[in-house]
Design a protein around this motif. Structure first.
Motif, PDB file in Angstrom:
ATOM      1  N   ARG A  74       0.819  -1.204   0.000  1.00  0.00           N
ATOM      2  CA  ARG A  74       0.000   0.000   0.000  1.00  0.00           C
ATOM      3  C   ARG A  74       0.856   1.257   0.000  1.00  0.00           C
ATOM      4  O   ARG A  74       0.429   2.309  -0.454  1.00  0.00           O
ATOM      5  CB  ARG A  74      -0.940   0.018   1.222  1.00  0.00           C
ATOM      6  CG  ARG A  74      -1.981  -1.075   1.178  1.00  0.00           C
ATOM      7  CD  ARG A  74      -2.926  -0.798   0.005  1.00  0.00           C
ATOM      8  NE  ARG A  74      -3.854  -1.880  -0.216  1.00  0.00           N
ATOM      9  CZ  ARG A  74      -3.858  -2.665  -1.286  1.00  0.00           C
ATOM     10  NH1 ARG A  74      -2.955  -2.518  -2.219  1.00  0.00           N
ATOM     11  NH2 ARG A  74      -4.756  -3.606  -1.427  1.00  0.00           N
ATOM     12  N   ARG A  75       2.063   1.151   0.537  1.00  0.00           N
ATOM     13  CA  ARG A  75       2.978   2.298   0.578  1.00  0.00           C
ATOM     14  C   ARG A  75       4.408   1.767   0.612  1.00  0.00           C
ATOM     15  O   ARG A  75       4.723   0.854   1.363  1.00  0.00           O
ATOM     16  CB  ARG A  75       2.693   3.108   1.835  1.00  0.00           C
ATOM     17  CG  ARG A  75       3.564   4.325   2.011  1.00  0.00           C
ATOM     18  CD  ARG A  75       3.113   5.066   3.246  1.00  0.00           C
ATOM     19  NE  ARG A  75       4.048   6.127   3.588  1.00  0.00           N
ATOM     20  CZ  ARG A  75       4.053   6.752   4.750  1.00  0.00           C
ATOM     21  NH1 ARG A  75       3.193   6.407   5.682  1.00  0.00           N
ATOM     22  NH2 ARG A  75       4.915   7.702   4.985  1.00  0.00           N
ATOM     23  N   GLU A  77       8.295   3.477   0.683  1.00  0.00           N
ATOM     24  CA  GLU A  77       9.021   4.736   0.793  1.00  0.00           C
ATOM     25  C   GLU A  77      10.502   4.464   1.084  1.00  0.00           C
ATOM     26  O   GLU A  77      10.830   3.711   2.001  1.00  0.00           O
ATOM     27  CB  GLU A  77       8.402   5.524   1.950  1.00  0.00           C
ATOM     28  CG  GLU A  77       8.799   6.951   2.028  1.00  0.00           C
ATOM     29  CD  GLU A  77       7.986   7.655   3.119  1.00  0.00           C
ATOM     30  OE1 GLU A  77       8.621   8.398   3.889  1.00  0.00           O
ATOM     31  OE2 GLU A  77       6.772   7.460   3.190  1.00  0.00           O
TER      32      GLU A  77
END
Length: 90
Positions: A74-75, A77
């Motif tokens: 979902r993410r 980084e």
């Protein structure tokens, strides 16, 4: 020595077998919500289908490798690592 892999933060949906030890379970007790998990580590490998994150890296080995399917992410980084400061002895 090869370049250090990127340090990453990953939020992903956990997906696994439901229930314990292949036991019978009442359908009403089943949950279809996927828990959101968070992982921080070195992204030592990535493909179009998955990423491989390890919590410890020391070329040529890693410790704690964990495969995360891209469809569950979902993410993702990349984290920055502050420059080293000289350690002063007391």
């Amino acid at each position: 020595m090869p370049k250090r892999p990127p340090l990453v933060y990953v939020e992903w949906l956990d997906h696994s077998e439901v229930g314990e030890d292949h036991a019978w379970i009442d359908i009403e007790e089943l949950c279809t919500e996927l828990p959101v998990c968070s992982t921080v580590g070195w992204m030592v490998r990535e493909t179009t289908e998955a990423i491989l994150v390890a919590h410890t890296w020391s070329e040529p080995q890693v410790c704690g490798p964990f495969l995360i399917v891209r469809a569950a992410i979902r993410r993702l980084e990349r984290l920055s690592i502050p420059r080293r400061k000289k350690v002063q002895s007391g």
